[in-house]
Write a protein that holds these residues in place. Structure first.
Motif, short mmCIF file in Angstrom:
data_model
loop_
_atom_site.label_atom_id
_atom_site.label_comp_id
_atom_site.label_asym_id
_atom_site.label_seq_id
_atom_site.Cartn_x
_atom_site.Cartn_y
_atom_site.Cartn_z
N LEU A 285 0.82 -1.20 0.00
CA LEU A 285 0.00 0.00 0.00
C LEU A 285 0.86 1.25 0.00
O LEU A 285 0.58 2.22 -0.71
CB LEU A 285 -0.92 -0.01 1.22
N VAL A 286 1.93 1.25 0.78
CA VAL A 286 2.83 2.40 0.83
C VAL A 286 3.48 2.62 -0.53
O VAL A 286 3.54 3.76 -1.02
CB VAL A 286 3.90 2.19 1.92
N ILE A 287 3.94 1.55 -1.18
CA ILE A 287 4.61 1.69 -2.48
C ILE A 287 3.64 2.25 -3.53
O ILE A 287 3.98 3.17 -4.27
CB ILE A 287 5.17 0.33 -2.93
N SER A 288 2.44 1.71 -3.59
CA SER A 288 1.47 2.18 -4.59
C SER A 288 1.02 3.61 -4.29
O SER A 288 0.82 4.40 -5.23
CB SER A 288 0.26 1.24 -4.64
N ASP A 289 0.89 3.97 -3.02
CA ASP A 289 0.51 5.34 -2.68
C ASP A 289 1.60 6.33 -3.04
O ASP A 289 1.32 7.46 -3.48
CB ASP A 289 0.18 5.44 -1.19
N LEU A 290 2.86 5.94 -2.86
CA LEU A 290 3.96 6.81 -3.27
C LEU A 290 3.95 7.02 -4.78
O LEU A 290 4.23 8.13 -5.26
CB LEU A 290 5.29 6.22 -2.81
N LEU B 66 1.08 9.46 -5.56
CA LEU B 66 1.46 10.82 -5.18
C LEU B 66 2.43 11.41 -6.20
O LEU B 66 2.36 12.60 -6.53
CB LEU B 66 2.09 10.80 -3.78
N HIS B 67 3.31 10.58 -6.71
CA HIS B 67 4.26 11.02 -7.74
C HIS B 67 3.51 11.51 -8.98
O HIS B 67 3.81 12.58 -9.52
CB HIS B 67 5.17 9.84 -8.11
N PHE B 68 2.52 10.75 -9.43
CA PHE B 68 1.75 11.16 -10.60
C PHE B 68 0.92 12.41 -10.32
O PHE B 68 0.70 13.23 -11.22
CB PHE B 68 0.84 10.02 -11.07
N SER C 226 -0.99 12.41 -17.47
CA SER C 226 -0.61 12.28 -16.06
C SER C 226 -1.82 11.96 -15.20
O SER C 226 -1.73 11.15 -14.26
CB SER C 226 0.05 13.58 -15.59
N ILE C 227 -2.94 12.58 -15.50
CA ILE C 227 -4.16 12.30 -14.73
C ILE C 227 -4.58 10.85 -14.92
O ILE C 227 -4.94 10.16 -13.96
CB ILE C 227 -5.30 13.26 -15.16
#
Length: 900
Positions: A834-839, A842-844, A860-861
């Motif tokens: 979950l942390v990896i996918s959320d990061l 957030l990057h996008f 990007s959206i």
């Protein structure tokens, strides 16, 4: 875990939906005054032909022998009309394309999903402003303009939806039906006095929606004989209809004609994205009030299309698709659609400079009216001292613009250097002001979402640290709770004073409880700081660099699929680097070979290829000989062969396809719950469905991916062996349905970060390996022909979505197996994921820039939406795959089953 799952799901759904409120809100405003041109229009009636799915080059480019595919329209271009390219916008779909053509605005992207036939919002259109409009064509397009019109002056005539069949022996019959119906309508009108009188009134519109070209393009590709012959049929139909119209109205010369398309089509028979073949559509106008053919003048284009199309001597006038709506309004003298953002293309008009000046002035005031309403709405919902108006178009400057433009027209200064150019400048300013107020709240909402995102990710990290490595106590809650309660009340009061929409409350208040939860874990963070000297800093720093590089690799792979190949090559070397190769050569070699084989798929084209079922047969011969797979291969080959012979979709094939789909959800539940037996059962069931949804090499993707997944399970077992784990279990004896001994559940290790990253990487591979939902045009409609051929966007979309998700399920089931075999809590490992996918998400989110091109912003959206969707799907699929692996349906006896 259930509470955390529900809360996490809600938080991610909010983050997912926020992007639509920030970037995809409806541009429409209401309350504007319709703007009329105070001069007599040149035409009494208008005929609009829309050849659905027609590319500009397909119409304009001559055949190999040099003859035109549309001789009548070619003669109009060279002798009696004006032509050009109409530039469409993403998404290049029928609904937004027709809205832009007829209503003059670019519809909210999300409205495509809200309703194909119904209008999510009310909007004005040329049809609504006309005295009468008669429409013939598809039942998917016409009803939305009739529903949005006031009164009952929009009359629609549609064929049954069943006629929209991609397996039809002759899809051009859809267009023949339209032309025949219109001619019959005019013949009937000659003996119907009431209808005859209506038809002879001014400001009438005839709309002919021609779907045959689009249907043939989907079924046979735009370069096919069927597609190109359909263009010729439409051309002859237009020529005949023009002759019939002229005879009906006694050759009075008061009919204007416009021929265009809603979108183009890629070479592989799809549309929806921003490829030039989809965004470049033809526009040909002729008749009353339209400029006759001009020689090439000052309008130069550097795209070499004129030479390629053999039209170097004919003046080309390009427009934006929304500009066609004000052009139609000007020709027949109806008010411009109040929601239109189109700019009247004056080079298409054959009229006096006075008429052009009055028309462009009305166009400017109509757009300025939208700006004023938009500004007033934003002013009402913003505290006065916080409101920042659009400075280049203040109230005084608006009045000056209008007064000066009106004075110039009254003085007779009509030339383009004076009044016309002045009005065009006003349009530019008003359009920029509309965009300014439309995006006014983006920074505020975006900041709230980012604050919540960072807070949520911080909380999950602290939760992991507290649960597995650190011992910390929660901070005192009373004073902290009171402080955050006050902050929440202040935020709510601020939003209430501004009369903000209810969704704003969700986005702005969500960070409050999230950060409250973070601050309660302050002691955990303090414990981490105190324990820093005792940590293996070099190893932690190395993992940090690897994870950072890995996340960047995943982000870049969304833009360049070849990066996934690089990632797989790097993963193939992992046994060599980690030392596993010397201890388990066979399993390491299986891992390395499966990584390298899978690395080929991201290099293969997702789109732009012809269906080739020989790849599917190759897959059957090499990988599986089981009866159901062979049957599915036969069904696939038989179906495509039948369609190529134009014999339709065989009923037997359709029944077997649907039964295979339904049984794929049930058969795994009847199999053994032993690890490899259950995984093989799931794989075979999913592969059968995937096979029926395949058109080419992608049929090889699931077995190669499954090979890698089995290798992953085995090599993770070897990893546990090298680490000397005392709790490991033999894979052959692992049973998903067994009770898990809580005392054997181990704590997270740094190596589990690698496992979590591998999982996310394989999920991205499953997504981009041979499909890409981020690009609508990457899907081949032929994928669903074994199930249905009659056009149904929702069922077809659902089938294609399931095709995308099947590799997801394979990876998820593998991950579930690794969790069981490594004696690790599902919750613990999933939190790291979950942390990896959320990061990544957030990057996008930070990559989205308001000042970029619309296509760059949309890319990007879409990637942000994909990652958020992927995270939500992972949370839901984790439950589904756990059910698939651990449940078993027993017939004839009862057995108590246990869930971890």
């Amino acid at each position: 875990m259930m509470i955390f799952f529900i809360v996490g799901l809600i938080v991610h759904v909010v983050f997912f939906l926020s992007i639509f409120d920030i970037y995809f809100t409806s541009p429409l405003v209401h309350g504007m005054t319709p703007q009329h041109v105070p001069l007599a229009p040149p035409a009494k009636r208008l005929v609009l032909f829309v050849a659905d799915g027609l590319r500009a080059d397909s119409l304009f480019k001559p055949d190999d022998n040099g003859t035109g595919r549309a001789p009548y329209l070619r003669s109009v271009i060279e002798e009696s009309g004006t032509w050009g390219v109409s530039h469409t916008r993403v998404p290049t779909e029928s609904r937004p394309g027709h809205v832009a053509l007829i209503a003059g605005f670019y519809e909210d992207v999300s409205a495509v999903a809200k309703g194909w036939k119904e209008n999510p919002v009310e909007f004005d259109s040329v049809f609504n402003e006309s005295r009468h409009t008669w429409c013939w064509g598809s039942p998917d397009i016409l009803p939305m303009f009739a529903k949005g019109a006031t009164g009952d002056h929009v009359h629609t005539y549609t064929y049954p939806p069943e006629r929209e069949d991609f397996a039809s022996t002759d899809a051009s019959r859809l267009d023949t039906w339209v032309f025949d119906e219109v001619k019959d309508f005019l013949n009937v009108a000659k003996s119907n006095e009431t209808l005859l009188n209506m038809l002879h009134e001014e400001q009438n519109v005839f709309f002919l929606h021609l779907l045959g070209i689009d249907t043939n393009g989907h079924a046979h590709r735009p370069m096919s004989k069927e597609y190109l012959e359909n263009i010729g049929l439409v051309d002859s139909g237009v020529a005949e209809f023009v002759s019939v119209m002229d005879d009906f109205y006694g050759h009075d010369g008061k009919t204007a004609y416009i021929f265009t398309s809603d979108h183009g089509m890629t070479n592989w028979g799809s549309h929806g994205a921003g490829h030039p073949s989809e965004t470049l559509t033809p526009l040909v106008a002729w008749g009353a009030g339209v400029q006759t053919a001009q020689r090439e003048g000052s309008h130069k284009y550097d795209d070499n299309y004129l030479k390629e199309w053999g039209l170097e001597t004919s003046m080309r006038v390009d427009v934006n698709q929304a500009d066609i709506a004000p052009l139609m309004s000007s020709l027949i003298g109806v008010p411009f659609p109040v929601n239109s953002v189109g700019v009247l293309p004056l080079n298409y008009l054959n009229n006096s400079q006075h008429f052009k000046a009055e028309s462009i002035y009305a166009n400017a005031i109509q757009i300025l009216e939208q700006f004023r309403v938009k500004m007033a709405q934003k002013k009402e919902t913003t505290i006065s001292f916080l409101f920042t108006p659009y400075q280049p178009l203040s109230d005084s400057k608006q009045m000056d613009f209008m007064r000066n433009a009106r004075n110039l027209i009254q003085k007779g200064q009509f030339d383009e250097a004076v009044s016309i150019r002045y009005c065009e400048d006003l349009i530019v300013q008003a359009m920029e002001g509309l965009s300014y107020y439309h995006t006014y709240d983006r920074l505020f909402l975006g900041s709230s979402v980012v604050l919540g995102f960072i807070g949520w990710t911080s909380y999950v990290v602290l939760f992991i640290l507290k649960t597995h490595w650190l011992i910390g106590k929660r901070a005192a809650c009373l004073s902290l709770g009171q402080m955050f309660l006050c902050i929440g009340l202040l935020v709510a009061l601020f939003l209430m004073v501004q009369s903000s929409p209810w969704t704003y409350y969700i986005y702005c208040l969500l960070p409050v409880p999230v950060w409250f939860s973070v601050m309660r874990e302050f002691e955990t963070l303090a414990s981490l700081v105190r324990s820093v000297p005792s940590l293996p800093l070099s190893k932690c720093f190395g993992y940090f660099l690897l994870v950072t590089f890995g996340i960047e690799l995943l982000v870049v792979s969304f833009f360049y699929r070849a990066m996934l190949t690089l990632g797989l090559v790097v993963l193939a070397l992992w046994p060599m680097v980690s030392g596993l190769y010397t201890k388990a050569k066979v399993r390491s070699l299986s891992w390395m070979l499966s990584c390298l084989f899978l690395a080929v798929f991201p290099l293969l084209p997702v789109v732009g290829r012809e269906p080739d079922v020989n790849y599917v047969i190759l897959f059957v011969c090499i990988c599986f000989q089981m009866m159901q797979v062979v049957l599915c291969a036969y069904i696939l080959t038989s179906t495509h062969s039948s369609l190529q012979l134009k014999q339709g979709l065989p009923l037997f094939n359709q029944l077997v396809s649907w039964l295979t789909l339904v049984s794929s959800f049930l058969i795994p539940l009847l199999s053994s719950t032993r690890l490899f037996r259950r995984l093989l059962s799931i794989l075979m069931s999913l592969v059968c469905v995937y096979l029926l949804l395949s058109t080419g090499y992608e049929a090889l993707f699931p077995p190669v991916l499954s090979w890698l997944m089995f290798a992953w399970i085995n090599i993770e077992q070897e990893t546990m062996n090298t680490q000397g784990s005392s709790n490991r279990t033999e894979l052959s004896s692992t049973d998903f349905a067994e009770n898990i001994d809580i005392t054997k559940i181990r704590q997270l290790r740094l190596d589990d970060i690698r496992r979590s990253y591998f999982f996310v990487f394989f999920i991205i591979i499953a997504f981009f390996g041979c499909g890409n939902i981020a690009s609508i045009n990457s899907f081949d409609p032929a994928s669903v022909y074994c199930f249905l051929t009659v056009f149904n966007p929702f069922i077809m979309g659902g089938m294609l979505m399931w095709k995308v998700l099947i590799p997801f399920v394979i990876v998820m089931c593998t991950f579930e197996s690794i969790q069981v075999s490594t004696q690790l809590s599902s919750r613990s490992l999933f939190l790291v994921v979950l942390v990896i996918s959320d990061l990544m998400a957030l990057h996008f989110f930070f990559l989205v820039k308001d000042h970029g091109s619309w296509l760059d912003i949309g890319t990007s959206i879409s990637h942000y939406v994909i990652v958020m969707s992927m995270t939500i799907f992972l949370m839901l699929l984790s439950v589904m795959t756990h059910f698939l692996t651990s449940k078993r349906i027993l017939i004839g006896r009862k057995r108590k089953m246990h869930f971890r």
